[in-house]
Design a protein around this motif. Structure first.
Motif, PDB file in Angstrom:
ATOM      1  N   ALA A 189     -48.853  54.906  50.944  1.00  0.00           N
ATOM      2  CA  ALA A 189     -47.526  54.276  50.916  1.00  0.00           C
ATOM      3  C   ALA A 189     -47.357  53.435  49.648  1.00  0.00           C
ATOM      4  N   ILE A 190     -48.402  52.760  49.235  1.00  0.00           N
ATOM      5  CA  ILE A 190     -48.343  51.979  47.992  1.00  0.00           C
ATOM      6  C   ILE A 190     -48.137  52.916  46.806  1.00  0.00           C
ATOM      7  N   ILE A 191     -48.931  53.979  46.737  1.00  0.00           N
ATOM      8  CA  ILE A 191     -48.833  54.939  45.639  1.00  0.00           C
ATOM      9  C   ILE A 191     -47.432  55.548  45.577  1.00  0.00           C
ATOM     10  N   ALA A 192     -46.851  55.837  46.734  1.00  0.00           N
ATOM     11  CA  ALA A 192     -45.522  56.446  46.779  1.00  0.00           C
ATOM     12  C   ALA A 192     -44.459  55.590  46.099  1.00  0.00           C
ATOM     13  N   ASN A 193     -44.692  54.300  46.022  1.00  0.00           N
ATOM     14  CA  ASN A 193     -43.722  53.381  45.424  1.00  0.00           C
ATOM     15  C   ASN A 193     -44.029  53.021  43.970  1.00  0.00           C
ATOM     16  N   LEU A 194     -45.004  53.682  43.376  1.00  0.00           N
ATOM     17  CA  LEU A 194     -45.363  53.421  41.989  1.00  0.00           C
ATOM     18  C   LEU A 194     -44.776  54.495  41.077  1.00  0.00           C
ATOM     19  N   ASP A 195     -44.562  54.139  39.815  1.00  0.00           N
ATOM     20  CA  ASP A 195     -44.120  55.114  38.816  1.00  0.00           C
ATOM     21  C   ASP A 195     -45.285  55.986  38.375  1.00  0.00           C
TER      22      ASP A 195
ATOM     23  N   MET B 139     -45.192  40.491  33.180  1.00  0.00           N
ATOM     24  CA  MET B 139     -45.333  41.397  34.296  1.00  0.00           C
ATOM     25  C   MET B 139     -46.078  40.681  35.414  1.00  0.00           C
ATOM     26  N   GLU B 140     -45.594  40.829  36.593  1.00  0.00           N
ATOM     27  CA  GLU B 140     -46.248  40.232  37.758  1.00  0.00           C
ATOM     28  C   GLU B 140     -47.271  41.220  38.319  1.00  0.00           C
ATOM     29  N   LEU B 141     -48.497  40.775  38.521  1.00  0.00           N
ATOM     30  CA  LEU B 141     -49.538  41.594  39.127  1.00  0.00           C
ATOM     31  C   LEU B 141     -49.642  41.262  40.604  1.00  0.00           C
ATOM     32  N   THR B 142     -49.750  42.294  41.407  1.00  0.00           N
ATOM     33  CA  THR B 142     -49.834  42.129  42.854  1.00  0.00           C
ATOM     34  C   THR B 142     -51.063  42.868  43.374  1.00  0.00           C
ATOM     35  N   ASP B 143     -51.817  42.245  44.245  1.00  0.00           N
ATOM     36  CA  ASP B 143     -52.950  42.892  44.902  1.00  0.00           C
ATOM     37  C   ASP B 143     -52.607  43.028  46.385  1.00  0.00           C
ATOM     38  N   PRO B 144     -52.193  44.222  46.817  1.00  0.00           N
ATOM     39  CA  PRO B 144     -51.756  44.413  48.200  1.00  0.00           C
ATOM     40  C   PRO B 144     -52.881  44.731  49.180  1.00  0.00           C
ATOM     41  N   MET B 145     -54.120  44.728  48.722  1.00  0.00           N
ATOM     42  CA  MET B 145     -55.212  45.253  49.539  1.00  0.00           C
ATOM     43  C   MET B 145     -55.480  44.457  50.819  1.00  0.00           C
ATOM     44  N   GLU B 146     -55.078  43.208  50.853  1.00  0.00           N
ATOM     45  CA  GLU B 146     -55.289  42.420  52.070  1.00  0.00           C
ATOM     46  C   GLU B 146     -54.540  43.028  53.262  1.00  0.00           C
ATOM     47  N   SER B 147     -53.405  43.662  52.988  1.00  0.00           N
ATOM     48  CA  SER B 147     -52.617  44.236  54.081  1.00  0.00           C
ATOM     49  C   SER B 147     -52.850  45.736  54.265  1.00  0.00           C
ATOM     50  N   VAL B 148     -53.799  46.299  53.519  1.00  0.00           N
ATOM     51  CA  VAL B 148     -54.112  47.726  53.656  1.00  0.00           C
ATOM     52  C   VAL B 148     -55.176  47.901  54.730  1.00  0.00           C
ATOM     53  N   HIS B 149     -54.862  48.761  55.691  1.00  0.00           N
ATOM     54  CA  HIS B 149     -55.787  48.981  56.804  1.00  0.00           C
ATOM     55  C   HIS B 149     -56.373  50.387  56.819  1.00  0.00           C
ATOM     56  N   ASP B 150     -55.686  51.333  56.196  1.00  0.00           N
ATOM     57  CA  ASP B 150     -56.190  52.699  56.170  1.00  0.00           C
ATOM     58  C   ASP B 150     -55.614  53.441  54.972  1.00  0.00           C
ATOM     59  N   PHE B 151     -55.984  54.702  54.845  1.00  0.00           N
ATOM     60  CA  PHE B 151     -55.577  55.485  53.688  1.00  0.00           C
ATOM     61  C   PHE B 151     -54.076  55.763  53.686  1.00  0.00           C
ATOM     62  N   ALA B 152     -53.454  55.762  54.829  1.00  0.00           N
ATOM     63  CA  ALA B 152     -51.993  55.926  54.893  1.00  0.00           C
ATOM     64  C   ALA B 152     -51.301  54.747  54.210  1.00  0.00           C
ATOM     65  N   ASP B 153     -51.848  53.551  54.363  1.00  0.00           N
ATOM     66  CA  ASP B 153     -51.301  52.379  53.675  1.00  0.00           C
ATOM     67  C   ASP B 153     -51.446  52.536  52.161  1.00  0.00           C
ATOM     68  N   THR B 154     -52.596  53.053  51.731  1.00  0.00           N
ATOM     69  CA  THR B 154     -52.809  53.291  50.300  1.00  0.00           C
ATOM     70  C   THR B 154     -51.804  54.311  49.784  1.00  0.00           C
TER      71      THR B 154
END
Length: 114
Positions: free
Chosen positions: A18-24, A1-16
């Motif tokens: 959007a990430i959650i929306a794409n998770l199972d 499994m590939e682990l990804t840390d997207p937090m570098e590109s997160v600027h606000d809670f809307a970005d968070t």
């Protein structure tokens, strides 16, 4: 499994969100990410400490505030292994994870609150 840390590109809670929306599903301790995922209706596994916060209502494994949340509490202080074992078993029983693999390959996301 590939682990990804997207937090570098997160600027606000809307970005968070959007990430959650794409998770199972979201697996989290008691953080804003758990609350946001629950409010969005995503399956949430909350790993909770033995001396839990009042909002998780001691003795319950569900949440009246977030119907999609399951709570996995330590049975005694420091016993994370039991909580993790129960969470892993529950995760394995979800349709998208039966057989140990997601139906559609996904990357695992390491997230913290924005």
């Amino acid at each position: 499994m590939e682990l990804t840390d997207p937090m570098e590109s997160v600027h606000d809670f809307a970005d968070t969100a959007a990430i959650i929306a794409n998770l199972d599903a979201v697996i989290s301790v008691d953080t804003s990410v758990a609350h946001l995922a629950g409010a969005m209706g995503k399956p949430v596994f909350l790993l909770d400490r033995y001396d839990n916060c009042w909002r998780w209502l001691h003795g319950r494994t569900d949440s009246p505030w977030y119907p999609s949340m399951k709570i996995f509490r330590q049975p005694r202080p420091g016993d994370w292994a039991s909580a993790m074992h129960r969470a892993a078993s529950a995760l394995g029983s979800m349709p998208m994870f039966r057989g140990g693999q997601p139906e559609v390959p996904r990357r695992a996301v390491l997230a913290s609150a924005a």
